[in-house]
Structures are given as C-alpha cells and as structure tokens.
Design a protein around this motif. Sequence first.
Motif, short mmCIF file in Angstrom:
data_model
loop_
_atom_site.label_atom_id
_atom_site.label_comp_id
_atom_site.label_asym_id
_atom_site.label_seq_id
_atom_site.Cartn_x
_atom_site.Cartn_y
_atom_site.Cartn_z
N GLN A 9 11.53 -3.93 -0.98
CA GLN A 9 11.21 -2.82 -1.88
C GLN A 9 9.75 -2.88 -2.31
O GLN A 9 9.29 -3.86 -2.86
CB GLN A 9 12.12 -2.85 -3.11
N ARG A 10 9.03 -1.82 -2.03
CA ARG A 10 7.65 -1.65 -2.44
C ARG A 10 7.43 -0.16 -2.59
O ARG A 10 7.88 0.62 -1.77
CB ARG A 10 6.70 -2.22 -1.37
N ARG A 11 6.77 0.23 -3.65
CA ARG A 11 6.53 1.66 -3.90
C ARG A 11 5.60 2.22 -2.83
O ARG A 11 4.59 1.61 -2.50
CB ARG A 11 5.89 1.81 -5.28
N ALA A 114 10.55 0.04 3.55
CA ALA A 114 10.70 0.60 2.21
C ALA A 114 9.46 1.36 1.76
O ALA A 114 9.56 2.35 1.03
CB ALA A 114 11.03 -0.49 1.21
N ALA A 115 8.28 0.95 2.17
CA ALA A 115 7.05 1.58 1.72
C ALA A 115 6.62 2.73 2.63
O ALA A 115 5.68 3.45 2.31
CB ALA A 115 5.93 0.55 1.65
N LEU A 116 7.30 2.90 3.74
CA LEU A 116 6.92 3.96 4.67
C LEU A 116 7.83 5.17 4.51
O LEU A 116 9.06 5.03 4.57
CB LEU A 116 7.02 3.48 6.12
N PRO A 117 7.26 6.35 4.31
CA PRO A 117 8.11 7.54 4.34
C PRO A 117 8.83 7.60 5.69
O PRO A 117 8.30 7.14 6.71
CB PRO A 117 7.11 8.69 4.20
N GLU A 118 10.01 8.16 5.71
CA GLU A 118 10.83 8.17 6.92
C GLU A 118 10.10 8.80 8.11
O GLU A 118 10.17 8.28 9.22
CB GLU A 118 12.14 8.91 6.66
N ALA A 149 -8.24 -6.59 -10.55
CA ALA A 149 -8.84 -7.42 -9.52
C ALA A 149 -8.50 -8.88 -9.79
O ALA A 149 -8.42 -9.30 -10.94
CB ALA A 149 -10.36 -7.23 -9.51
N THR A 150 -8.26 -9.63 -8.73
CA THR A 150 -7.98 -11.06 -8.88
C THR A 150 -8.87 -11.84 -7.92
O THR A 150 -9.25 -11.35 -6.86
CB THR A 150 -6.51 -11.40 -8.57
N ILE A 151 -9.18 -13.05 -8.32
CA ILE A 151 -9.94 -13.95 -7.47
C ILE A 151 -8.96 -14.99 -6.97
O ILE A 151 -8.33 -15.70 -7.76
CB ILE A 151 -11.10 -14.61 -8.24
N THR A 152 -8.79 -15.06 -5.66
CA THR A 152 -7.81 -15.94 -5.04
C THR A 152 -8.46 -16.68 -3.89
O THR A 152 -9.28 -16.11 -3.17
CB THR A 152 -6.61 -15.13 -4.50
N SER A 153 -8.10 -17.92 -3.70
CA SER A 153 -8.55 -18.65 -2.52
C SER A 153 -7.34 -19.20 -1.79
O SER A 153 -6.23 -19.15 -2.29
CB SER A 153 -9.51 -19.77 -2.91
N GLY A 154 -7.56 -19.68 -0.59
CA GLY A 154 -6.48 -20.22 0.20
C GLY A 154 -6.05 -19.23 1.27
O GLY A 154 -6.62 -18.14 1.40
N PRO A 155 -5.05 -19.59 2.04
CA PRO A 155 -4.60 -18.71 3.14
C PRO A 155 -4.13 -17.36 2.63
O PRO A 155 -3.57 -17.25 1.54
CB PRO A 155 -3.44 -19.48 3.77
N ILE A 156 -4.36 -16.35 3.43
CA ILE A 156 -3.86 -15.01 3.12
C ILE A 156 -2.39 -15.00 3.47
O ILE A 156 -1.98 -15.45 4.53
CB ILE A 156 -4.61 -13.93 3.93
N GLU A 157 -1.58 -14.48 2.56
CA GLU A 157 -0.15 -14.39 2.80
C GLU A 157 0.11 -13.53 4.03
O GLU A 157 -0.68 -12.65 4.36
CB GLU A 157 0.56 -13.77 1.59
N GLU A 158 1.25 -13.75 4.67
CA GLU A 158 1.63 -12.92 5.81
C GLU A 158 1.63 -11.47 5.38
O GLU A 158 2.14 -11.12 4.33
CB GLU A 158 3.01 -13.29 6.33
N GLN A 159 1.05 -10.61 6.20
CA GLN A 159 1.01 -9.18 5.94
C GLN A 159 1.94 -8.49 6.92
O GLN A 159 2.00 -8.85 8.08
CB GLN A 159 -0.41 -8.64 6.07
N SER A 160 2.62 -7.49 6.46
CA SER A 160 3.53 -6.75 7.32
C SER A 160 3.14 -5.30 7.35
O SER A 160 2.58 -4.78 6.40
CB SER A 160 4.96 -6.89 6.80
#
Length: 161
Positions: A9-11, A114-118, A149-160
């Motif tokens: 679920q993601r808007r 979930a985030a893609l219109p049909e 905005a956030t400052i984050t370091s480390g590996p990028i999470e898996e993107q789908s």
Amino acid sequence: MDTAISNIQRRPAPFLMLHFERPLSLGAEKRRGYVERLREKANTHRLPTLLFGRLYARIIWLRRIASKEGDLDNIAKPILDSLKGIVYDDDQKVGQVLLTRIDLDATLYEIQTAALPETVFEQLQDWIDDRTGNEKHCLLVEIGNSGRATITSGPIEEQSV
C-alpha cells in the motif's frame, strides 16, 4: 527474467506517465524534439492544477536488453524540463530525484501495483509482455510531494517499479 507483483500500500503520485522512447541526455542533438514529445505526452496526463511545495521525481527507465549505451545520470534534466508548466511551474521545486534503470533481460524486478493506476499498470504489463519488442524502452515518470528533506547515508533501499 522473473517478475514479482505485490500489492504494497502506497498512495498514488499526483502525476504519473509512461513514455515509450529511449531517453536522451543533455548533449543529444535531437534533444529539442525529444523534450517536445515528452511535453505532448505529459499534456495528456495534465493535472487540474500545478503541483506546489517540495516535490520528488521518480524516473524508471526500463530496457528490454542491457546495453552500454545511455548514462542514467544524464537523463533527468530533459525529462524534468519537459514538465515545466504542465506539472509544476519550475523544476527548482523538485528537491529529490530517484533514477533507476532496469534491464529486463538481466535484472530481477518487482512491480508494486498499489501505487499504479490500473490503466498505467496494464500498459506497463502489456509492454513487458510484448515479446516482439517493438518498443525497446519504457520510461515511467512519477512526480509528487516529497514532504520533509532527510539526510541519509548507507545503501539505498531496494526500489520497486
């Protein structure tokens, strides 16, 4: 290559379009025509009002066959420029850009429905299933409000997709 389809679920983003063309970079000679074709496509998905506030852009470039051609880091500017006046008044409002390239013949990938219109999901699935490969490239362009905005370091999470 295997495809996983999940329903996380993601808007849905306020702006989302598919464009079936190889993305061109900043220095490409044919850039003007490319930007105009992107603008024409974006106009078919025009929102009732322009987006405002801090925005994000997610650009996913799907290719049927892996290739050494095409630098991922050079494709964002022409795409973002093409959306001025259609999605937002100024691409300076885009404070976060995520670029992803997926080579269908070499990458395990997941489509989160979930985030893609049909209609967009069906177009994307039809393109993936088209074994004739008439269109070798597919761009998925998503623009929405990014929040803080956030400052984050480390590996990028898996993107789908």
